[in-house]
Design an enzyme around this catalytic site. Structure first.
Site, short mmCIF file in Angstrom:
data_model
loop_
_atom_site.label_atom_id
_atom_site.label_comp_id
_atom_site.label_asym_id
_atom_site.label_seq_id
_atom_site.Cartn_x
_atom_site.Cartn_y
_atom_site.Cartn_z
N HIS A 74 0.81 -1.22 0.00
CA HIS A 74 0.00 0.00 0.00
C HIS A 74 0.85 1.27 0.00
O HIS A 74 0.36 2.35 -0.34
CB HIS A 74 -0.99 0.00 1.18
CG HIS A 74 -0.41 0.34 2.50
ND1 HIS A 74 -0.02 -0.61 3.41
CD2 HIS A 74 -0.17 1.53 3.09
CE1 HIS A 74 0.43 -0.03 4.50
NE2 HIS A 74 0.36 1.27 4.34
N ASP A 104 0.21 -7.63 1.64
CA ASP A 104 0.62 -6.23 1.66
C ASP A 104 2.15 -6.10 1.67
O ASP A 104 2.71 -5.34 2.45
CB ASP A 104 0.01 -5.49 2.85
CG ASP A 104 0.09 -3.98 2.66
OD1 ASP A 104 0.19 -3.52 1.51
OD2 ASP A 104 0.07 -3.25 3.67
N SER A 183 4.41 2.65 8.01
CA SER A 183 4.14 1.51 7.14
C SER A 183 5.36 1.14 6.31
O SER A 183 5.96 1.98 5.64
CB SER A 183 2.98 1.82 6.20
OG SER A 183 1.77 1.93 6.90
#
Length: 359
Positions: A74, A104, A183
């Site tokens: 992402h 992911d 992230s």
């Protein structure tokens, strides 16, 4: 100090005003619906929570001295341009080697010429224990190389994050602070080895200190496939598992010595399990001699195998132990074919009941 040198900032530049914003789902998960407007004083213009058209940034980390980087899918999704900023401020354009949206994961590559880059060693997540100290490093809110410390709060968590495969992606839960921008950064053990990739947090409803990091053992397997051939394949058995698992009532009814195993609700017609002779009501106790503790254990083990591999299944049927052999097919192909789709009703954090799990 040494580990921070291998953590990078990843900037994802996309066309302004793009209708299909690749990060919008994640932005909403972190901050709420972009169409929602913050409360403003009377007469003031309403303030938006975020601008989905702007460039976004996240984290990543070097895993080799020649420029390979791990991050989240992402973070890099649908980028027009990816820029990597190293610890010393130097900038490099990055290419995407491959991505695995199901968990992911993204593998990137930069060309630093003859420069020998600092990198992190990948540890193991299988041996982690709840309460063990861990360290998260990343770039939350663009504060470079922020270090936070906490413990492993839980293992093998299944969290329904946007665009991931809930049944496959397995996360470490930690209370080490993870915020937007973290992230793709590493979760380290006390030896400085990567045990997870910081991915998301649970927010709202008073949540605090609930962060999730992709287990590095799972990421490593996908990474090796992406680096070898640019795509990831996972095994598929074709059974639907009862969500209650082997509880005390099931143990008593089937006269089992313990509560290990998986109770089958449905065997997909024409699938590998069906062809191997499995039936509804069978209990899978082990795969290739490895005991299966619960539903997640079976999902993880089957997904770690390649399509075309044959697995030996120990099952219990009507009080008798049997051995069956099943030749796995490709999970991605199976879930988009007539073999059926997983009957899941997922929200962001919890699973609606009743839920049956397909593997």
């Amino acid at each position: 100090e040494a580990a921070s040198q291998a953590v990078v900032n990843v900037t994802n530049k996309r066309k302004q005003g793009s209708e299909a914003d690749p990060l919008s789902g994640w932005m909403e998960w972190w901050f709420g619906d972009p169409e929602d407007e913050d409360e403003s004083e009377e007469g003031e213009e309403p303030r938006r929570r975020f601008n989905p058209g702007r460039s976004t940034s996240g984290s990543g980390f070097l895993i080799s001295d020649d420029g390979y980087i791990l991050s989240n899918n992402h973070v890099v999704a649908d980028a027009d341009k990816l820029t990597i900023r190293l610890d010393d401020g130097s900038l490099y354009d990055a290419e995407v080697v491959g991505t695995d949206p199901a968990i992911d994961l993204a593998v990137l590559k930069i060309d630093a010429g003859d420069r020998q880059l600092p990198y992190l060693d990948l540890g193991g997540s299988a041996g982690l224990r709840v309460g063990e100290w861990v360290i998260a490093i990343g770039n939350p809110q663009e504060f470079d190389r922020t270090v936070t410390v906490g413990v492993v709060s839980g293992l093998d968590r299944r969290v329904a994050l946007p665009n991931t495969d809930f049944l496959v992606a397995a996360f470490i839960q930690t209370d080490a602070a993870i915020n937007f921008g973290n992230s793709g950064g590493p979760l380290l053990n006390m030896n400085g080895e990567v045990v997870g990739i910081n991915t998301a947090i649970s927010r709202g409803d008073g949540s605090e200190g609930i962060g999730f990091a992709l287990q590095i053992d799972q990421a490593r397997s996908a990474m090796e496939q992406l680096m070898a051939r640019g795509e990831v394949h996972r095994g598929f058995l074709g059974v639907t598992m009862n969500p209650r698992g082997v509880d005390s009532e099931v143990q008593e009814y089937y006269d089992l010595p313990d509560r290990y195993g998986v109770l089958l609700d449905v065997v997909t017609p024409g699938g590998p399990a069906d062809l191997a002779g499995l039936k509804k009501g069978d209990i899978i106790r082990s795969v290739d001699g490895k005991p299966i503790r619960n539903n997640n254990g079976l999902v993880g083990l089957i997904a770690s195998r390649m399509p075309g591999e044959t697995v030996e299944l120990e099952i219990i049927r009507n009080g008798k132990t049997m051995i069956k052999e099943a030749r796995l097919v490709d999970r991605g192909d199976a879930l988009t074919s007539r073999m059926g789709r997983p009957p899941l009703e997922l929200s962001l954090i919890h699973i609606s009941e009743p839920t049956r799990l397909l593997v």
